[in-house]
Design an enzyme around this catalytic site. Structure first.
Site, short mmCIF file in Angstrom:
data_model
loop_
_atom_site.label_atom_id
_atom_site.label_comp_id
_atom_site.label_asym_id
_atom_site.label_seq_id
_atom_site.Cartn_x
_atom_site.Cartn_y
_atom_site.Cartn_z
N ASN A 212 0.85 -1.19 0.00
CA ASN A 212 0.00 0.00 0.00
C ASN A 212 0.88 1.25 0.00
O ASN A 212 2.10 1.14 0.05
CB ASN A 212 -0.99 -0.02 1.18
N LYS A 291 8.09 -17.50 -10.28
CA LYS A 291 7.36 -16.34 -10.79
C LYS A 291 6.05 -16.80 -11.46
O LYS A 291 6.06 -17.77 -12.23
CB LYS A 291 8.25 -15.62 -11.80
N ASP A 308 -4.94 -9.36 13.39
CA ASP A 308 -4.98 -7.96 13.84
C ASP A 308 -3.94 -7.83 14.96
O ASP A 308 -4.10 -8.38 16.05
CB ASP A 308 -6.38 -7.60 14.34
N ILE A 309 -2.86 -7.12 14.66
CA ILE A 309 -1.72 -7.06 15.58
C ILE A 309 -2.13 -6.38 16.88
O ILE A 309 -1.87 -6.89 17.97
CB ILE A 309 -0.54 -6.33 14.92
N PHE A 325 -4.31 3.69 15.03
CA PHE A 325 -4.64 4.71 14.04
C PHE A 325 -5.85 4.24 13.24
O PHE A 325 -6.07 3.04 13.09
CB PHE A 325 -3.45 4.95 13.10
O1 C5P Z 1 -8.82 -2.02 11.43
P1 C5P Z 1 -7.87 -1.03 10.83
O2 C5P Z 1 -6.92 -1.66 9.85
O3 C5P Z 1 -8.54 0.17 10.22
O4 C5P Z 1 -7.06 -0.48 12.08
C1 C5P Z 1 -5.96 0.34 11.95
C2 C5P Z 1 -5.11 0.23 13.18
O5 C5P Z 1 -4.92 -1.12 13.53
C3 C5P Z 1 -3.73 0.79 12.98
O6 C5P Z 1 -3.28 1.25 14.24
C4 C5P Z 1 -2.95 -0.43 12.50
O7 C5P Z 1 -1.56 -0.30 12.75
C5 C5P Z 1 -3.58 -1.53 13.30
N1 C5P Z 1 -3.65 -2.82 12.62
C6 C5P Z 1 -3.04 -3.91 13.18
N2 C5P Z 1 -3.10 -5.14 12.56
C7 C5P Z 1 -3.78 -5.29 11.40
C8 C5P Z 1 -4.42 -4.18 10.82
C9 C5P Z 1 -4.33 -2.96 11.45
O8 C5P Z 1 -2.45 -3.78 14.25
N3 C5P Z 1 -3.81 -6.47 10.83
#
Ligand code: C5P
Length: 405
Positions: A212, A291, A308-309, A325
């Site tokens: 991105n 490839k 989701d971290i 964020f």
């Molecule tokens: O749910 P969304 O992607 O909009 O959330 C954004 C926030 O969550 C940011 O702080 C981003 O660093 C974190 N994030 C994360 N792991 C993911 C996607 C987003 O920690 N897989």
């Protein structure tokens, strides 16, 4: 909560004779946008790069180039001009100007003004990287620093002369941020901060990936601001081409899964985690070892959801203060608050993407939400906004739990 800062109101901008003088035009404009009155002094040779007329139009004030201009001296004498300034900023500060200032010379208007001022100037060097590295320049810089003169940069990168290295003038937005620095002294002293930044790349095959447009600038600026506030900072960076902020420990990662592993390990010891990275929501179910070839037919990719971290970090046994964020195009507050609750975090910084703000841009504007409270950080260059965010986080940490604002 007061988290804003502004530039000094009367700025004397000295412009040296370097090609980076063109950036001083933009700086003049931005300083005025930030509410400052700007008076410009050009060295005699600076006029070979940019004209006094340009600066006069941009500053809305007469421009001075010589100590021997009787009419200008009658209007505001040079000693008066030196006293008038809240801050003298020299951008670009050439090797020659730095040498003359280090030796206390007063052989033109700009050096005379610096000698007549009781406040040390802010120097923004710009020169060929070999000139910067030369022991003579480095000795002059050390002399000036010992006298309390602040130097900003130089930045590392491609130079107008076609070479590359440290010598580029720091960008106007970063100069504005330095001038509007909030006194963060010790606001996060003794705290361990982990910050993520940039995009993640999800490999499709050995040469292609899904990524991105995140530049990493906001996350890097936040890491720098946290470090400046006294924190011990670990920056977990996706693929970006940015220099590591001074004093910050950097760990480079590529994919969301690698970022999860690095964040989980670092966050276990952290007091604050600020997740600024634009993590890819999906990754290819399997990266192809070779490839992927054209087949003449449509290609279907199967993507699986990434972890989701931030949400994962809420389960840590020693849970740090978690900041996320949210980049949104509509319903900013509702969506940001929903995300705050869904992820179970402590504060969310939301920005509206578009209108020249957000991803890949120099400026940003943030709305901060936490359970029961809200603060607005209006449009500003990212480094300046980063300081305001750190001030706000420090404020939230200091506030008793459940305090609305
Ligand atoms: O749910 P969304 O992607 O909009 O959330 C954004 C926030 O969550 C940011 O702080 C981003 O660093 C974190 N994030 C994360 N792991 C993911 C996607 C987003 O920690 N897989």
């Amino acid at each position: 909560m007061r988290v804003s800062a502004s530039v000094p109101s009367r700025i004397l901008l000295g412009v040296g004779a370097g090609i980076a003088a063109y950036k001083a035009c933009e700086l003049t404009r931005r300083l005025r946008d930030a509410g400052a009155e700007v008076r410009v002094v050009l060295t005699a040779n600076a006029e070979r790069f940019v004209t006094a007329t340009t600066f006069q139009a941009l500053s809305g004030q007469p421009v001075r180039t010589s100590l021997w201009d009787a009419a200008a001296e009658a209007a505001m004498g040079h000693i008066e001009l030196a006293r008038w300034a809240d801050r003298i900023v020299i951008a670009p500060a050439t090797a020659d100007l730095i040498a003359r200032l280090a030796h206390g010379r007063a052989d033109d208007l700009l050096t005379t003004l610096c000698l007549a001022s009781e406040r040390p100037p802010l120097l923004v060097p710009a020169m060929n990287h070999a000139m910067w590295a030369h022991p003579a320049t480095q000795a002059n810089v050390a002399t000036l620093r010992a006298r309390g003169v602040e130097l900003l940069g130089p930045a590392v990168g491609d130079q107008a002369c076609g070479e590359s290295g440290p010598g580029r003038m720091v960008e106007p937005a970063d100069i504005i941020a330095a001038l509007s620095r909030i006194p963060l002294d010790g606001a996060l002293a003794g705290r361990r901060v982990v910050c993520s930044a940039g995009p993640t790349y999800e490999d499709l095959d050995p040469v292609r990936f899904i990524g991105n447009r995140s530049s990493g600038r906001m996350g890097f600026a936040i890491a720098a601001a946290a470090q400046a506030a006294g924190a011990q900072v670990t920056l977990i960076a996706g693929p970006v081409s940015l220099a590591t902020p001074a004093g910050v420990t950097r760990i480079d990662v590529r994919s969301a899964q690698a970022m999860l592993a690095a964040m989980t390990a670092a966050a276990a010891e952290a007091d604050i985690v600020i997740a600024v990275a634009a993590v890819a929501d999906y990754r290819p179910a399997a990266a192809s070892a070779g490839k992927i070839r054209k087949s003449g037919a449509a290609l279907t990719l199967t993507l699986v959801e990434n972890p989701d971290i931030l949400a994962a970090l809420t389960a840590l046994p020693r849970r740090p203060f978690l900041v996320g964020f949210a980049a949104e195009t509509e319903d900013l507050e509702a969506r940001a608050r929903a995300k705050l609750a869904r992820k179970g975090i402590d504060l969310i910084a939301a920005n509206r993407v578009g209108d020249g703000l957000g991803i890949e841009t120099e400026d940003n504007a943030l709305e901060l939400y936490w359970p029961g409270g809200h603060a607005s950080l209006p449009r500003a260059p990212k480094p300046q906004l980063a300081q305001q965010l750190i001030a706000a986080i420090a404020g939230r940490l200091a506030a008793p739990r459940g305090t609305p604002a």
